[in-house]
Enzyme design. Structure first.
Site, PDB file in Angstrom:
ATOM      1  N   LYS A 175      12.312  -0.312  -5.198  1.00  0.00           N
ATOM      2  CA  LYS A 175      11.816  -1.410  -6.042  1.00  0.00           C
ATOM      3  C   LYS A 175      10.508  -1.045  -6.716  1.00  0.00           C
ATOM      4  O   LYS A 175      10.339  -1.220  -7.928  1.00  0.00           O
ATOM      5  CB  LYS A 175      11.629  -2.669  -5.190  1.00  0.00           C
ATOM      6  CG  LYS A 175      10.836  -3.793  -5.861  1.00  0.00           C
ATOM      7  CD  LYS A 175      10.599  -4.933  -4.904  1.00  0.00           C
ATOM      8  CE  LYS A 175       9.780  -6.051  -5.530  1.00  0.00           C
ATOM      9  NZ  LYS A 175       8.347  -5.732  -5.635  1.00  0.00           N
ATOM     10  N   ASN A 176       9.543  -0.539  -5.948  1.00  0.00           N
ATOM     11  CA  ASN A 176       8.215  -0.291  -6.492  1.00  0.00           C
ATOM     12  C   ASN A 176       8.213   0.820  -7.533  1.00  0.00           C
ATOM     13  O   ASN A 176       7.409   0.805  -8.459  1.00  0.00           O
ATOM     14  CB  ASN A 176       7.232   0.030  -5.367  1.00  0.00           C
ATOM     15  CG  ASN A 176       6.959  -1.174  -4.488  1.00  0.00           C
ATOM     16  OD1 ASN A 176       7.173  -2.308  -4.891  1.00  0.00           O
ATOM     17  ND2 ASN A 176       6.494  -0.940  -3.266  1.00  0.00           N
TER      18      ASN A 176
ATOM     19  N   ARG B 207       5.043 -10.392 -10.903  1.00  0.00           N
ATOM     20  CA  ARG B 207       3.840  -9.560 -10.858  1.00  0.00           C
ATOM     21  C   ARG B 207       4.050  -8.200 -11.509  1.00  0.00           C
ATOM     22  O   ARG B 207       3.137  -7.639 -12.125  1.00  0.00           O
ATOM     23  CB  ARG B 207       3.369  -9.382  -9.407  1.00  0.00           C
ATOM     24  CG  ARG B 207       2.043  -8.631  -9.325  1.00  0.00           C
ATOM     25  CD  ARG B 207       1.450  -8.617  -7.945  1.00  0.00           C
ATOM     26  NE  ARG B 207       0.198  -7.868  -7.921  1.00  0.00           N
ATOM     27  CZ  ARG B 207      -0.979  -8.349  -8.275  1.00  0.00           C
ATOM     28  NH1 ARG B 207      -1.076  -9.608  -8.666  1.00  0.00           N
ATOM     29  NH2 ARG B 207      -2.063  -7.599  -8.243  1.00  0.00           N
TER      30      ARG B 207
ATOM     31  N   ASP C  27       4.159 -12.136  -4.600  1.00  0.00           N
ATOM     32  CA  ASP C  27       4.072 -12.586  -3.212  1.00  0.00           C
ATOM     33  C   ASP C  27       2.787 -13.356  -2.950  1.00  0.00           C
ATOM     34  O   ASP C  27       1.730 -13.042  -3.491  1.00  0.00           O
ATOM     35  CB  ASP C  27       4.114 -11.389  -2.255  1.00  0.00           C
ATOM     36  CG  ASP C  27       5.488 -10.762  -2.193  1.00  0.00           C
ATOM     37  OD1 ASP C  27       6.462 -11.505  -2.318  1.00  0.00           O
ATOM     38  OD2 ASP C  27       5.584  -9.533  -2.027  1.00  0.00           O
TER      39      ASP C  27
ATOM     40  N   ASP D 262       3.420  -2.297   3.151  1.00  0.00           N
ATOM     41  CA  ASP D 262       4.662  -3.063   3.042  1.00  0.00           C
ATOM     42  C   ASP D 262       5.505  -3.011   4.311  1.00  0.00           C
ATOM     43  O   ASP D 262       6.447  -3.803   4.459  1.00  0.00           O
ATOM     44  CB  ASP D 262       5.495  -2.549   1.871  1.00  0.00           C
ATOM     45  CG  ASP D 262       4.969  -3.040   0.529  1.00  0.00           C
ATOM     46  OD1 ASP D 262       4.115  -3.954   0.536  1.00  0.00           O
ATOM     47  OD2 ASP D 262       5.396  -2.530  -0.512  1.00  0.00           O
TER      48      ASP D 262
ATOM     49  N   MET E  16      -5.328  -4.712   3.714  1.00  0.00           N
ATOM     50  CA  MET E  16      -5.350  -4.973   2.279  1.00  0.00           C
ATOM     51  C   MET E  16      -5.228  -6.444   1.904  1.00  0.00           C
ATOM     52  O   MET E  16      -5.835  -6.902   0.938  1.00  0.00           O
ATOM     53  CB  MET E  16      -4.240  -4.178   1.592  1.00  0.00           C
ATOM     54  CG  MET E  16      -4.469  -2.676   1.627  1.00  0.00           C
ATOM     55  SD  MET E  16      -3.186  -1.748   0.769  1.00  0.00           S
ATOM     56  CE  MET E  16      -3.374  -2.355  -0.906  1.00  0.00           C
TER      57      MET E  16
END
Length: 435
Positions: free
Chosen positions: A22-23, A97, A121, A319, A341
């Site tokens: 996905k990223n 995003r 998110d 993640d 984070m």
């Protein structure tokens, strides 16, 4: 709003194929805006966030042809920048995003762009300063309209420059790289993110004619070129899904083979799950996980409690901290999870405590998990998914629990995991979509 109804308490056996990352997909898709020539991309995951971004590209004028279920052809020859002024753009871009990454390519090729404050998110503050500070260093003029919540950027004459990033932001690094490839002169980015996804983006851009050196390091040098050409690119397997399936196998005492993992790009992920006591065998590009009734968390050399924390690549990805946390519930031993984070990412643990987990939320960033070593199973409850990764962690917990669980807001899970219910049901899970 849809939900997952999960009947838990079962072990599974079978193979799970890993989807495209996905990223990486969100970056690679935006890069098609850098050239008017055709770009073919393979292994695109069919997930909500990616499909929404493809819609935004189409609305901007990108011609999109679906070659097969996971391969697309993009041609960004006729881009309509007037679409940036429409309510439709505002609505779609603000809900995603990943839309932030159209800025770099549009600035590089057309000299201007704008975007509403993007969503994503709900995991705490996710500042965008790195993106805009990088654009400004290249000569762009930036304005934020607090009334409309729009970021507007004018970049008619981008010039290469030495840039020291204030954080190793993955999306920020990707955006600045894409802006710099068509800028005049040389750009040097120090403290750059160096995740495999950034490396993939750089290699794709080089095939398109960009001149980038330092790929894989945190010091990237870009010599600007006049234009870029088309190319063909294949997206890596999703490392977050690989880690999720490792955790699933352990929690449910299942025998699972994870297919096509892209093992050489996983970094420390297998080692971190190994510290939880999870056995696994690397078989070519597959990971085989035998059914384990017990797994024991290791300690540090001096016998102190294990700590798992996130860090920029090649450190452990944030993640997967949610998955490590839920996997530790049924282990023997104790582990401290330190999420550095995002200050809201651990708040889902109250649902796990309601299910019977032994977890102490020390503060917004740290949680201590005392493994119950299968002395008793978790119990099914009704809960809601706050974000993609917490949602899958709750799904793993529900699949290991006795009884029925309801996970509301399952759209969050669909944002990052393709047909997750269908794939898990194929190896023995019982997940049903309900309204």
């Amino acid at each position: 709003m849809s939900a997952f109804q999960v009947i838990g308490g079962k072990s599974f056996k079978g193979e799970l194929k890993v989807q495209g990352a996905k990223n990486e997909a969100l970056q690679i898709l935006c890069a098609v805006l850098l050239t008017p020539e055709p770009v073919i991309i393979h292994n695109i995951p069919q997930i909500r966030d990616v499909l929404k971004l493809i819609e935004i590209l189409q609305d901007l004028g990108v011609k999109v042809d679906k070659i097969n279920s996971h391969s697309y052809r993009f041609e960004a020859r006729n881009i309509n920048l007037e679409h940036l002024e429409t309510p439709a753009y505002t609505q779609k871009a603000s809900a995603l995003r990943g839309s932030i990454m159209i800025l770099g390519p549009l600035l590089a090729r057309f000299g201007k762009s704008k975007i509403p404050k993007p969503g994503g998110d709900k995991i705490g503050r996710r500042r965008l300063d790195t993106h805009f500070l990088g654009f400004q260093e290249l000569g762009a003029k930036f304005n934020y309209n607090s009334k409309t919540e729009f970021y507007e950027i004018d970049a008619t004459n981008l010039q290469g420059k030495y840039i020291l990033l204030d954080e190793a932001s993955v999306t920020g690094t990707a955006n600045i790289i894409m802006a710099a490839v068509l800028a005049k002169g040389t750009t040097t980015i120090y403290h750059a993110a160096c995740e495999p996804y950034i490396q993939q983006l750089c290699r794709m851009l080089c095939r398109m004619g960009a001149k980038i050196s330092g790929i894989g390091s945190n010091l990237i040098t870009i010599e600007g070129v006049e234009s870029l050409q088309g190319t063909e690119h294949t997206i890596l397997p999703d490392m977050i899904e690989v880690g999720s399936f490792i955790g699933l196998a352990a929690m449910t005492a299942s025998e699972i083979t994870i297919k096509n993992c892209g093992i050489e790009h996983l970094g420390c992920i297998p080692r971190v799950f190994g510290k939880l006591g999870i056995q696994m065998e690397l078989r070519g590009d597959d990971i085989y996980i035998p059914a384990q009734e017990h797994y024991q968390i290791s300690t540090f050399i001096d016998g102190s409690i294990l700590k798992v924390d996130d860090a920029p690549w090649p450190g452990f990805t944030p993640d997967l901290l949610s998955i490590v946390l839920v996997t530790a519930i049924q282990a023997e031993g104790t582990v401290l999870i330190h999420q550095k984070m995002f200050e809201s990412r651990l708040f889902f643990v109250d649902k796990l405590i309601d299910m019977g987990a032994q977890i102490i939320l020390n503060d917004p960033h740290r949680a201590t998990v005392i493994g119950i070593n299968r002395k008793y199973p978790l119990r099914g409850i009704k809960m809601s998914s706050p974000d993609i990764r917490a949602g899958v962690a709750l799904l793993i917990a529900a699949l290991s629990a006795e009884g029925v669980s309801i996970i509301e807001n399952s759209e969050q899970i669909d944002r990052g995991y393709e047909n997750i219910d269908g794939r898990l049901n194929a190896i023995g899970a019982e997940i049903r979509r309900i309204s």
